[in-house]
Design a protein around this motif. Structure first.
Motif, short mmCIF file in Angstrom:
data_model
loop_
_atom_site.label_atom_id
_atom_site.label_comp_id
_atom_site.label_asym_id
_atom_site.label_seq_id
_atom_site.Cartn_x
_atom_site.Cartn_y
_atom_site.Cartn_z
N GLN A 73 0.83 -1.21 0.00
CA GLN A 73 0.00 0.00 0.00
C GLN A 73 0.86 1.26 0.00
OE1 GLN A 73 -2.37 -0.99 3.48
NE2 GLN A 73 -4.17 -1.43 2.21
N ARG A 74 1.96 1.23 0.74
CA ARG A 74 2.86 2.39 0.77
C ARG A 74 3.41 2.69 -0.62
NH1 ARG A 74 7.94 3.74 0.74
NH2 ARG A 74 8.67 1.59 0.48
N ARG A 75 3.65 1.63 -1.39
CA ARG A 75 4.17 1.79 -2.75
C ARG A 75 3.07 2.13 -3.76
NH1 ARG A 75 8.92 -2.72 -3.71
NH2 ARG A 75 9.88 -2.59 -1.63
N GLY A 76 1.83 2.09 -3.32
CA GLY A 76 0.72 2.40 -4.22
C GLY A 76 0.35 1.29 -5.18
N VAL A 77 0.77 0.05 -4.88
CA VAL A 77 0.47 -1.07 -5.79
C VAL A 77 -0.60 -2.00 -5.22
CG1 VAL A 77 2.74 -1.01 -6.87
CG2 VAL A 77 2.38 -2.47 -4.86
N HIS A 78 -1.17 -1.64 -4.08
CA HIS A 78 -2.28 -2.41 -3.52
C HIS A 78 -3.30 -1.44 -2.97
CE1 HIS A 78 -4.49 -5.74 -1.92
NE2 HIS A 78 -4.31 -5.38 -0.66
N LYS A 79 -4.55 -1.75 -3.18
CA LYS A 79 -5.63 -0.81 -2.85
C LYS A 79 -5.71 -0.51 -1.36
CE LYS A 79 -8.91 -4.67 -3.28
NZ LYS A 79 -7.91 -5.55 -3.97
N GLN A 80 -6.08 0.73 -1.06
CA GLN A 80 -6.34 1.14 0.31
C GLN A 80 -7.74 0.73 0.74
OE1 GLN A 80 -4.19 2.58 2.41
NE2 GLN A 80 -2.53 2.96 0.95
N ASP A 81 -8.65 0.63 -0.23
CA ASP A 81 -10.02 0.23 0.07
C ASP A 81 -10.63 -0.41 -1.17
OD1 ASP A 81 -12.24 -0.20 1.60
OD2 ASP A 81 -12.51 1.90 2.16
N TYR A 82 -11.77 -1.06 -0.96
CA TYR A 82 -12.45 -1.74 -2.05
C TYR A 82 -13.28 -0.78 -2.88
CZ TYR A 82 -11.50 -6.28 0.23
OH TYR A 82 -10.92 -7.39 0.78
N ARG A 83 -13.46 -1.13 -4.15
CA ARG A 83 -14.47 -0.46 -4.97
C ARG A 83 -15.84 -0.94 -4.54
NH1 ARG A 83 -13.29 -0.76 -11.35
NH2 ARG A 83 -15.35 0.23 -11.25
N ALA A 84 -16.85 -0.16 -4.81
CA ALA A 84 -18.22 -0.59 -4.56
C ALA A 84 -18.63 -1.58 -5.64
CB ALA A 84 -19.15 0.61 -4.57
N GLY A 85 -19.68 -2.36 -5.34
CA GLY A 85 -20.28 -3.21 -6.37
C GLY A 85 -19.97 -4.67 -6.23
N THR A 86 -20.22 -5.38 -7.30
CA THR A 86 -20.05 -6.83 -7.35
C THR A 86 -18.57 -7.21 -7.45
OG1 THR A 86 -20.14 -6.90 -9.76
CG2 THR A 86 -22.25 -7.00 -8.59
N LEU A 87 -18.30 -8.49 -7.37
CA LEU A 87 -16.92 -8.95 -7.53
C LEU A 87 -16.38 -8.56 -8.89
CD1 LEU A 87 -14.42 -10.54 -6.68
CD2 LEU A 87 -15.57 -12.64 -7.42
N ARG A 88 -17.18 -8.69 -9.93
CA ARG A 88 -16.73 -8.30 -11.27
C ARG A 88 -16.39 -6.81 -11.31
NH1 ARG A 88 -20.42 -10.81 -13.94
NH2 ARG A 88 -19.15 -12.57 -14.67
#
Length: 450
Positions: free
Chosen positions: A414-429
């Protein structure tokens, strides 16, 4: 733009998934696999680490190629006993808000009509967070248990799978139009019969005539996962899969395979970049490089070479108990087994023992170990050099492997910006970057009603 790394936990509803012998480790809790609280704790840990999905592997039949029987598999709990992964999903979905669930279902022994309803039900109950790992099976013991003398041939299984997919696409996409469900209390009309269609499928292997029993779920068709490694399997993945699992230890070879899948997808009229590719990997991180090495050495003391060879024998159809452990693999007539061997020895000199030892942790998948920075560096190298999108992380000691990854590695990513800080809304797709339902270029979308 920085490329985001996708993460799945690769796990199984059993004691030993791909790290045979590690159930004996004093901190391992896989023997609690029948306790739902164990699974809820795991799901919440993964969601805390912003994993995309808990991917649940499955197998029908027992590993009985090694020594010509199931004794070694039973003795070492090598994917037996194994419980149904589907039944975990509703409870884990209730305990989480965003985590997706990839469920393996072996279509060779399940009729499309009933299966389509089961997946629609899961998609409703999870609010659109379910995916299906499409598997044709690979054990003759499963075929015998289902009343057959043996399983169908490899390429025939994929031909059957293509027909199966057409049948379930028609049910999920073509039976109920989007506006079919009215819920008009005053008029007493729940659904408009004119917008609910009878499905007739006359395939070479499957026939059906009836209405899909479930109203449209959030995704209709679940997110489609596939892990075929053969040329025929890759062709199937290029046509149907939205997420592809791939295995191997060479970045150059993985890049070649990824390129082939994307090229085949483009030739089929699909967007090749819409396919998300996950590499199987195993991670042993530490707060320091030394701590990680100590942990790795500790884990290796519990690995079972016999259990590893039980898995390899089942996966490859070769009895690795048929010769002494120091016999070169090439002497068995199979050549080298690159996808499951990290040895540096020349292929014609690798031994059965080396194969077994290399595959005791995570089935021989690439090993990511060291400090948080070391692991993050290696993950980014794989993404850049092999053109993959993320990792299917298998465990060594559970749930410790996932807890350590979430606590040690995720903050660095996350510090490197290559993993999300939070999820997007919506379905798995949608969380994986697409729309709620199959894109128009997908072959399943052409069956969409209305």
């Amino acid at each position: 733009m920085v490329r985001q790394i996708r993460l799945n936990a690769f796990f199984m509803n059993c004691v030993v998934h791909q790290s045979p012998g590690l159930w004996r480790h004093p901190r391992d809790r896989t023997q609690d696999y029948t306790d739902i609280s164990y699974w809820v704790d795991l799901a919440r840990t993964l969601e805390r680490g912003r994993f995309d999905a808990l991917f649940l592997a499955d197998v029908l039949g027992v590993y009985d190629v090694y020594c010509g029987g199931a004794e070694a598999a039973l003795r070492g709990a090598v994917q037996v006993p194994v419980n149904d992964p589907v039944l975990l999903v509703p409870v884990l979905a209730y305990a989480t808000r965003h985590l997706g669930f990839g469920v393996t279902s072996i279509l060779s022994y399940d009729q499309p009509y009933a299966f389509a309803r089961r997946m629609s039900t899961l998609d409703h109950l999870t609010k659109g967070r379910v995916g299906w790992n499409v598997v044709t099976g690979y054990l003759d013991s499963a075929a015998r248990a289902a009343g057959r003398s043996r399983q169908d041939g490899h390429d025939l299984r994929y031909e059957i799978a293509d027909d199966y997919m057409e049948a379930v696409y028609k049910l999920w996409e073509g039976s109920w139009e989007d506006g079919a469900v009215i819920r008009d209390r005053e008029a007493g009309v729940f659904a408009d019969p004119a917008r609910v269609h009878r499905i007739r499928h006359e395939g070479r292997h499957f026939q059906l005539d009836g209405y899909h029993l479930s109203e449209p779920s959030p995704q209709r068709t679940p997110v489609l996962f596939q892990a075929g490694s053969s040329p025929r399997g890759r062709a199937f993945a290029a046509r149907h899969a939205e997420c592809v699992f791939i295995a191997g230890n060479s970045t150059a070879e993985i890049r070649r395979l990824v390129g082939e899948i994307r090229e085949r997808a483009a030739a089929a009229g699909r967007d090749p970049q819409a396919i998300t590719v996950f590499l199987s990997a195993v991670c042993v991180p530490g707060r320091t490089r030394g701590e990680a090495q100590d942990k790795l050495a500790d884990y290796r003391r519990y690995g079972s070479v016999e259990g590893s060879l039980v898995l390899q024998s089942g996966w490859q159809g070769v009895d690795f108990a048929a010769a002494p452990l120091d016999t070169p693999i090439a002497a068995l007539g199979r050549g080298s087994v690159e996808a499951h061997d990290r040895s540096d020895r020349p292929p014609d000199r690798r031994t059965i023992r080396e194969l077994g030892e290399a595959a005791t942790l995570g089935g021989g998948a690439p090993l990511l170990t060291g400090s948080a920075a070391d692991v993050a560096d290696e993950m980014q190298r794989w993404v850049e050099e092999a053109d993959i999108d993320g990792f299917n992380l298998t465990s060594v000691v559970a749930p410790e492997s996932y807890v350590d990854f979430v606590d040690i590695v995720v903050p660095e990513l996350q510090r490197r910006g290559v993993h999300k800080q939070d999820y997007r809304a919506g379905t798995l797709r949608e969380k994986l970057g697409g729309e709620a339902r199959l894109p128009p270029s997908h072959p399943g979308a052409r069956h969409r009603a209305g």
